[in-house]
Every structure is written in structure tokens, then in C-alpha cells.
Design an enzyme around this catalytic site. Structure first.
Site, PDB file in Angstrom:
ATOM      1  N   ASP A  88       3.631  -5.046   6.692  1.00 14.24           N
ATOM      2  CA  ASP A  88       4.761  -4.733   5.793  1.00 14.24           C
ATOM      3  C   ASP A  88       5.308  -5.544   4.822  1.00 14.24           C
ATOM      4  OD1 ASP A  88       4.181  -1.963   5.355  1.00 14.24           O
ATOM      5  OD2 ASP A  88       5.366  -1.577   7.363  1.00 14.24           O
TER       6      ASP A  88
ATOM      7  N   HIS B 204      -3.584  -2.086   5.816  1.00 17.52           N
ATOM      8  CA  HIS B 204      -3.252  -1.968   7.392  1.00 17.52           C
ATOM      9  C   HIS B 204      -4.560  -1.980   7.664  1.00 17.52           C
ATOM     10  CE1 HIS B 204       0.941  -2.323   7.129  1.00 17.52           C
ATOM     11  NE2 HIS B 204       1.297  -1.560   6.464  1.00 17.52           N
TER      12      HIS B 204
ATOM     13  N   HIS C 254      -1.689   1.727   0.446  1.00 16.58           N
ATOM     14  CA  HIS C 254      -1.014   1.089   1.667  1.00 16.58           C
ATOM     15  C   HIS C 254      -1.758   0.556   3.433  1.00 16.58           C
ATOM     16  CE1 HIS C 254       3.388  -0.331   2.653  1.00 16.58           C
ATOM     17  NE2 HIS C 254       3.040  -0.141   4.292  1.00 16.58           N
ATOM     18  N   GLU C 255      -1.817   2.066   3.602  1.00 17.11           N
ATOM     19  CA  GLU C 255      -2.470   1.881   4.795  1.00 17.11           C
ATOM     20  C   GLU C 255      -3.561   1.615   5.074  1.00 17.11           C
ATOM     21  OE1 GLU C 255       0.316   2.737   6.712  1.00 17.11           O
ATOM     22  OE2 GLU C 255       1.463   3.365   5.150  1.00 17.11           O
TER      23      GLU C 255
END
Length: 907
Positions: free
Chosen positions: A166, A159, A155-156
């Protein structure tokens, strides 16, 4: 070999066009060069290393499948701080350092949570700065709250690497859909769950269904979406990656374009997968064939060491003009006395057509140590320019002192042209050293920046800003992550004083700093100036208290004994000569104590090289520890090679170039190009009259803290997320001042007569809000400029529709609102506009969608704004129908709310 070198340099430069140097590169589907650094303040615990390895290994497999067998992690370096014990399995780092790491492991400044997050403030598709994990997150069992650590990392990583955002929104967790149903803000809408409120009184808690807010028609403020433990949906990783079923990013087919989240706002309602496949990584990579899984990552353990720095200074004939030699010596002396950390090893080499070691490495432990180096600063300029000779001799100065060039730093300063600089690129690459370059004057070698880019060093350009050299040297501080060791620049001013006249000013010293504080005044021609300095308690320091340099460097320095007094310091400086001259004032200090985190300011441009008319953004970050500082006046000064200066006030208002409001990132578009060549950046951050506040609110761009799950009809809640210690999430700060260099960038393709209004449209409006008041719709937004976020737009175009998708996909055919009475305000102002949608009938429950565009005097039109929604709502009678408790089994309850039939699935 030459072809291979050129390809390597091209790739290196390409990967470093973003906001921060990174050593990551993608080769044959595998990522190499990721650096994970542990902060020096983290207590030694070998379990952290093992947990990091497990997390990355798990993330590699998960990400490989999530990207349809396209990418995985192959080679990873873990950087261990000097504060940990040395071990045989630890190697020396090369260019790897804490301040350039892709992932950091550090304690949160305020202990109110361990949410993993990514410092990300660029535009859609732009890389982030770093991922932050806390030791507690890595060592504790967080499975019920965040899911497996490997999934969290994926998930990170999205980014950090691909610039997606998000798909949830804690500030707006629910919205009214185009189908007139209340939906949780999520992606995809196939994620199922319940909307509940958990109420506790005394030691007893009950969980009930959400009620409706009688003013908005949405759910009450405490309503929370609790997902089902068992899901069928495969997406999305940027919403809740913790579910076993979630193995994909949202695609065009599954993306929820209506959700009011940052992904839709920043990426024009595109899905995360659409953004990812457009990234540079996926442009050059194809899915791996076959069913075989990629090998697990390999890890290198590197342990930091004390700094090894060699100054490589140009003393060629051209350095004799414009007092360059004197200025270089003044800045180098400041660096050695005030900036370099105690315990560092420092040497010096000077060069013209040949190079000479002037000082082998000396450990800086007291005043006598730096005097051994400053005594050898060059006093005469002559000869040609051979940069490669300087670098080669700099490496010799390091190795002759029994130190490795790997991980060492070279500070290279030159003003001369040198066509042979490319001949030593391979030597530099093999050295493992970090090269910081300072280009002095407009004629410095054009390939100088390549040395910094290929080694992860800083790059500076110093032209006519007389303080530019001291600013550059002040920026080259510790790369270890130990903030208490780093020197901070409080003031850097060039003072133009007429003959026999005084000039006055103030410098605030706040309570986070004050250790090792220096006031330095320099001048260009004798006699030396008269100086009067007064501390906040009235103590006076005079010229006789300052130490005047004995090497004809024309500087006077005062080191404040002990800890400098907190408050406002006042200075007065007199030019005792008969003719006007420029005097400079530089004030540096360090943290008050190792346990006190100071307020710091850093700055950079969105790109290190720009081709006109690309959009450049100036970024400045003001923070204390990992927390943002709000309410600061931040000003950027950008200077060209011919001395032309542009001053920009930077904003943290969440519009224009700024991604998120009140995150301590101050930004602005830069469009005032003035020719081609090198440009330099410098920022001033000032907090006056107690305007600054420390924000302890939740970080954006993070893995969602999951409130609980529904499993077999039973709701199991996780412990509530720890809240900020202050009621409003902000802490008042004192007055402070910081100055920081943002390095340099290069511009090409700029025409002789730049006309920004003809090349740049107004910036996109991203904060449009709408609401009904009777039969009228009221709109609010922040005014863009004529040229992006500067000036005043010429007019607005507003379009409306009852159909969200129609407005999004075909806004040109949507109905136009009469805006003849709407006169745009200056950029950054709040706009208000009211109109009656007469083109179609509105009744209770009607949804109207609105967009806006700005047009400038050259008839250039901004991008389409965010889509605002207004729902006509007539409050129901005071008594609202009761909703069964969750313990009552009801398959479906139909409620008439707002005159609209809303179907709530309640089990």
C-alpha cells in the site's frame, strides 16, 4: 507428449516455489485457474455468486488497461461449500479446495468492518496468501467508501500476485517533505484534496482546517486528508483506486519516493509498476496487439463434497529397519482415530513391488469404522518398492467404491527408491486427485515431491525426529475451511527416559478447545510405560485408563470424556524397562464447539526448494479466526536428513525477515544449512503467564477506507470506519500450546563446509528513526545480526545528507558520521545513538536525512536502511495564528511555522 509433460511440470514447480500452492497460471495474457472459495459458515445466498462474477468481470477489464493491455482474467472457479444445496450446474472440484483458494469469502471474526484485504507477509515481489472479502462487502453498496468492486479487486490482486504494498499509511498519514511542506502520505502527489478535522459535540459536527502540533510541527493527530472527488491524476491504484481518473500504477516518473509507506519501506523506494514488470508474469508476457478487448471471464461453479482419503502405505523390506513399520502404523492409527473428520470416506492400500487394497472406502461414523481399517495395517515388511503400483491401486480403491478420484486425496508414505515414479505423473495429473507425500528416511524417491507440487498436496520429510510421522499425519486435516472440524495438535514430544525413571511435564488446555481430546503415548520396546495424568481439577487418570493397542503397534491412548477441563494438565511417564528408550507423547483436540473459533498455528518456508546461498525465511502464523495472536513464544525446529537439528526463535517485531510488527506472523531467516537434500520444519507456539493477546486492530495490505470527498467545494464525509471493540485493540488470551508441521523443503548447492558469515550479510535495518534534541540527532533502530538476523554485527556505517534524493540515489558519496564509539548489540536489541551533525549548519526548519548499514566480521555489508528524517524544530510562541474556517474563501494562506514558510492551499 513427453516434452509437453516436462514443460508442464517445470511450470508447475516454478509457480509453486512460493509460500502457498496456487493453481493460477498465465497463458497468452490470460489468467486461468483462480479459485474463489466461500466459507462453509456463510449462509446460502445466490446473490454472492452473481456479485463475485460481476466483480471479476469488471476487474478483468480494469486490470487489462492498468497493465497496458498485458493481463486479464480468463477462467475462474467458484468453490461452493457443502453447506449449500446441491444443484445441477455445480460440478465436482479437482484439486480446488478452500485452504488453497486464492480468494475467500468469509465473515470477519470480529464484526468491526468489511475492509477487503490480502494476507501478505512476504518480501517485496513475493506472492501473498489469499484475498479476503466479507459477504457484506459483496452485497452492500460500498461505492462511496471503496469505489467499484472491480477496482478494489485489482488493488488486492496486485498485493496477492505481484507482492506490492500500500502507498498510504494510517499510522503516519502526513510527513514533512524535502521542500519543507506537509504532505499527505500518498502516491502520486498529484492526488489533490484537503487536510481537515471533523469535530462532533452532541449532535452537531463542524469541519475545520488542521492545526499544527506545537511539538512536531506536523498536523494535529485528528487531521485527515480528504481527496477531491474530481481528479486529473491517473495513478495510483495502490493508493486510492476509487477515483474515476485513476487507471494506472505509480511509475518511476510519478512515484512518491519520500512517502513513509510500506511500498517504499519494503521495496527500497521503487514504484509499484517497477516491481510488477519484474514479476514472472511480465517476464513472459507482452502487451496484446490491436484495439480489441479480451473476452469476459468464464466461471465454473464447483461444490465441495465430503472428504475421500486413501492411505497408500509402503510395506517394502526397507520399512523393517529402524522400526519404521511400527512408527508408520502408530501414525496411521492416530490419523484414523484422532485426525480424520467424521463423515469422511477412508480406504487403505499397501504396496511393495505390487499393491493390494486392504480396505475399500469406509465412512467414518463411529469407532467400529476406523477399526475396519486399522485391523489391516501391515505387520510385516518385505519386497521391493513400486510407488506407481501403490498410486494406481489407490485410485482403484476409490473408484471401486463409486467415488471419483477427482477431488479425492491420497496420503502416500514411502521410504524406498523408485526410478519408475515419473511413469505415472500423467496418470496422477489426469486423476484430479490431491497427493500428500511423506518421505520416510534419506533414501525415499527423489521425485516424490513433484507429486505433491503438481496436485497441491502437502509434502513432508521424516528422518530421525521420532515424532515426525505423527506430526505429518496431524497436518493433513480438513481442507474445507471448517475450523471446528479440524484436529489441533497441542503437544508432540519425544521423551528420552532412562530405565526405571520418570519424566514429568504439563500441557495447557485453553477454553477455545477441549472437544475430542486424546493423550497418546508410544514406545519402542516392551514393557509398556507407566502413565499418570492429572486434569486441572485434580482428577487422576492412570495407565489402566489408557487403551493399549492390540495390534503390536505399541501405543496407549486415552480419550477424555466430554469436554476436557480448561487449565493445566500434568503428566508423569515412567520407563518400566531397564534400558533407556524414546517414548513419545502426542496430544490432539478440536474446537470446544462449532461456534468457538480456536487458536491455530500454521507454518511454512518461504520456498519449497532453495539453492545455496539463497535466503530462506521461516514463517509461522498464530491466529484466532482471521485475527492475529500477539505475544506468543514461537520456536521452529528444522531437521536435516542426517538428523541434525536447528532451533530458531521466531519474531513478530517488524524487522529483519518480519514484514509488519504485531501482525501475528512470526518469522526468521534460516541460514544454518547442513548439507543438501530434504529438510523438515516443525513449530511450537506457547503462551505462558497470560502473555498472549488477540489483536483486533485494522489489517494491513487492504483497500483504503475513504473518509469522504470534496466536490464543488463541499466536503461530504462517509460514515466513520467502525473501530475495534477494545479501547487498545487487544484482548487478553489464556495460556495455550500448539504444535504444527511446516512440511519439507529441499536444499541444493550447499558446500561441505558452510560459512554463513562469509555468504550472508547482516539484514537490512528497516525501522531507523531520527529526531533532533537541541543540536544533536538521536537515532534508534533494532540491531540486525552478523548473519542476517542472527548474532551480532561488527560495526555500523551512518551517512547523512540534507538532500533526500541525493542520499537515496548516491548514498556512497554522502557524509559519514563518526561511529567509533558505537558497539553493535545482539540481534533484536534496541540500539540508540546520538551525534551532532557538525559537517553542515542546522537551523530552525532544517531537514536532515539519515541512513545506516551494518557490517559483519567478513566485511559483508547490509542493504541500505530505510531513510530516516530529522527536522530541527523550535516550538513557536504559545499562541498560534488562527486559521480561517473552511467556510471562508481564501485562495492561499502563508504561515510562518518552525521558521519555515509553509504554504497551505485552502479554499
Amino acid at each position: 507428449m513427453m516434452l509437453s509433460l516436462k514443460v508442464t511440470l517445470f511450470l508447475t514447480l516454478y509457480l509453486l516455489q512460493g509460500v502457498k500452492s496456487s493453481m493460477i497460471n498465465l497463458n497468452n495474457n490470460g489468467y486461468d485457474g483462480m479459485v474463489i472459495a466461500i466459507n462453509p459458515s456463510v449462509s446460502e445466498d445466490e446473490r454472492l455468486i452473481q456479485k463475485i462474477k460481476e466483480m471479476i468481470t469488471e476487474a478483468s477489464t480494469y486490470l487489462f488497461e492498468a497493465t497496458k493491455r498485458t493481463v486479464y482474467f480468463r477462467k475462474v472457479s467458484i468453490l461452493i461449500p457443502m453447506t449449500w444445496k446441491s444443484k445441477p450446474e455445480y460440478s465436482l472440484p479437482k484439486q480446488e479446495s478452500y485452504d488453497q483458494a486464492d480468494v475467500i469469502v468469509a465473515e470477519p471474526y470480529v464484526k468491526y468492518g468489511d475492509d477487503p484485504y490480502t494476507l501478505q507477509y512476504g518480501q517485496c515481489g513475493e506472492k501473498g496468501q489469499y484475498i479476503h472479502f466479507t459477504p457484506n462487502f459483496l452485497l452492500s453498496n460500498n461505492l462511496p467508501i471503496y469505489g467499484p468492486r472491480g477496482r478494489v479487486f485489482a488493488h488486492e490482486w496486485a498485493h496477492l500476485r505481484w507482492g506490492v504494498f500500500d502507498e498510504y499509511n494510517l499510522d503516519q498519514p502526513f510527513y514533512m517533505s524535502s521542500k519543507n511542506t506537509i504532505e499527505a502520505t500518498r502516491c502520486s502527489t498529484n492526488i489533490t484534496g484537503r487536510n481537515v478535522v471533523n469535530e462532533c459535540q452532541g449532535g452537531s459536527c463542524i469541519t475545520r482546517s488542521c492545526r499544527h502540533d506545537s511539538k512536531t510541527g506536523l498536523f494535529e493527530a485528528k487531521c485527515t486528508f480528504i481527496p477531491d472527488k474530481s481528479q486529473i491524476a491517473k495513478d495510483s491504484i495502490m493508493f486510492m483506486q476509487s477515483f474515476d481518473s485513476v487507471t494506472e500504477f505509480c511509475t518511476k516518473e510519478t512515484h512518491n519516493t519520500e512517502a513513509p509507506n510500506l511500498q517504499n519501506k519494503m521495496c527500497n523506494h521503487r514504484s509499484t509498476w517497477d516491481v510488477i514488470v519484474e514479476s514472472a508474469d511480465f517476464q513472459g508476457a507482452s502487451p496484446m496487439a490491436g484495439a480489441k478487448a479480451p473476452p469476459p471471464p468464464t466461471f465454473s461453479l464447483l461444490r465441495s463434497r465430503p472428504r475421500v482419503v486413501c492411505l497408500v502405505l509402503d510395506k517394502s523390506g526397507s520399512m523393517g529397519s529402524d522400526q519404521r513399520l511400527i512408527r508408520m502404523n502408530q501414525a496411521a492409527e492416530l490419523y484414523l482415530i484422532q485426525i480424520i473428520e467424521m463423515g469422511s470416506l477412508v480406504g487403505m492400500v499397501t504396496f511393495d513391488s505390487t499393491a493390494t487394497i486392504k480396505a475399500n472406502l469406509v465412512r467414518i461414523i463411529d469407532d467400529s469404522a476406523y477399526l475396519k481399517i486399522t485391523a489391516n495395517l501391515p505387520q510385516q515388511a518385505d519386497g521391493g518398492t513400486s510407488i506407481c503400483s501403490g498410486l494406481k491401486t489407490g485410485f482403484q480403491a476409490i473408484t471401486s467404491s463409486n467415488q471419483s478420484t477427482s477431488g479425492s486425496e491420497i496420503v502416500l508414505l514411502t521410504d524406498g527408491e523408485d526410478s519408475g515414479i515419473r511413469s505415472c505423473f500423467e496418470m496422477v495429473k489426469q486423476s484430479g486427485a490431491v497427493i500428500h507425500t511423506i518421505a520416510l528416511g534419506p533414501d525415499a524417491a527423489q521425485d516424490l515431491e513433484v507429486l505433491s507440487n503438481m496436485t497441491g498436496g502437502h509434502r513432508f520429510s521424516v528422518i530421525k525426529d521420532i515424532n515426525g510421522l505423527t506430526d505429518a499425519f496431524s497436518r493433513i486435516s480438513s481442507r474445507s475451511g471448517n475450523i471446528s472440524q479440524q484436529a489441533l495438535q497441542l503437544e508432540s514430544k519425544a521423551l528420552n527416559i532412562s530405565g526405571k525413571e520418570w519424566i514429568n511435564g504439563t500441557v495447557p488446555v485453553d477454553s477455545t478447545i477441549g472437544n475430542d481430546t486424546f493423550f497418546v503415548v508410544t514406545w519402542t520396546t516392551p514393557p509398556s510405560p507407566e502413565i499418570i495424568l492429572q486434569d486441572p481439577k485434580g482428577k487422576i487418570y492412570k495407565t489402566s485408563d489408557f487403551k493399549v493397542d492390540q495390534l503390536n503397534i505399541q501405543s496407549a491412548r486415552l480419550r477424555i470424556p466430554g469436554i476436557a477441563e480448561t487449565g493445566t494438565w500434568t503428566y508423569s511417564i515412567e520407563n518400566k524397562g531397564l534400558k533407556p528408550q524414546l517414548l513419545t507423547l502426542t496430544v490432539t483436540t478440536r474446537a470446544r464447539s462449532p461456534s468457538t473459533l480456536p487458536v491455530i498455528t500454521t507454518a511454512h518456508m518461504s520456498q519449497s526448494a532453495a539453492h545455496y546461498p539463497s535466503k530462506m525465511i521461516v514463517y509461522a502464523r498464530v491466529s484466532q479466526g482471521f485475527l492475529p495472536v500477539l505475544g506468543v513464544n514461537v520456536t521452529a525446529i528444522i531437521e536435516t536428513e542426517d538428523g541434525h537439528q536447528v532451533t530458531l526463535e521466531l519474531w513478530d517485531n517488524g524487522v529483519g525477515a518480519d514484514t509488519v510488527k504485531h501482525d501475528g506472523i512470526y518469522s526468521r531467516y534460516f541460514t544454518d544449512y547442513h548439507g543438501n537434500g530434504r529438510y523438515s520444519l516443525k513449530v511450537h507456539a506457547q503462551a505462558r503467564k497470560s502473555s498472549a493477546k488477540l489483536s483486533v486492530r485494522q489489517q494491513p495490505n487492504k483497500s483504503l477506507y475513504i473518509p469522504g470527498y470534496v466536490e464543488n467545494g463541499v466536503i461530504t464525509l462517509n460514515p466513520p470506519r467502525p473501530e475495534a471493540p477494545q479501547e487498545e485493540g487487544e484482548v487478553q488470551l489464556e495460556d495455550f500450546s500448539r504444535t504444527a508441521s511446516g512440511g519439507s523443503f529441499t536444499v541444493s548447492g550447499a558446500p561441505p563446509n558452510v560459512r554463513p558469515a562469509h555468504d550472508f550479510p547482516p539484514s537490512k535495518i528497516t525501522d531507523l528513526e531520527a529526531g533532533f534534541k537541541g543540536d544533536y540527532i538521536q537515532l534508534t533502530w533494532t540491531a540486525p545480526g552478523s548473519v542476517l538476523d542472527k548474532g551480532r554485527a561488527d560495526s555500523y556505517v551512518i551517512r547523512i545528507s540534507k538532500n533526500f534524493l541525493a542520499l537515496q540515489k548516491d548514498f556512497h558519496n554522502a557524509s559519514v558520521v563518526n561511529t567509533s564509539s558505537l558497539i553493535p548489540k545482539e540481534s533484536g536489541s534496541k540500539e540508540n545513538f546520538e551525534f551532532k551533525p557538525e559537517i553542515f549548519k542546522t537551523e530552525n526548519g532544517t531537514n536532515v536525512y539519515i541512513i545506516i548499514q551494518a557490517i559483519n566480521e567478513a566485511n559483508l555489508t547490509s542493504e541500505v536502511s530505510n531513510i530516516a528524517q530529522a527536522t530541527k524544530f523550535i516550538p513557536p510562541p504559545p499562541q498560534e495564528p488562527s486559521i480561517p474556517d473552511l467556510c471562508t474563501h481564501v485562495s492561499a494562506v502563508s504561515l510562518t511555522i518552525l521558521g519555515v514558510l509553509v504554504v497551505l492551499a485552502i479554499f
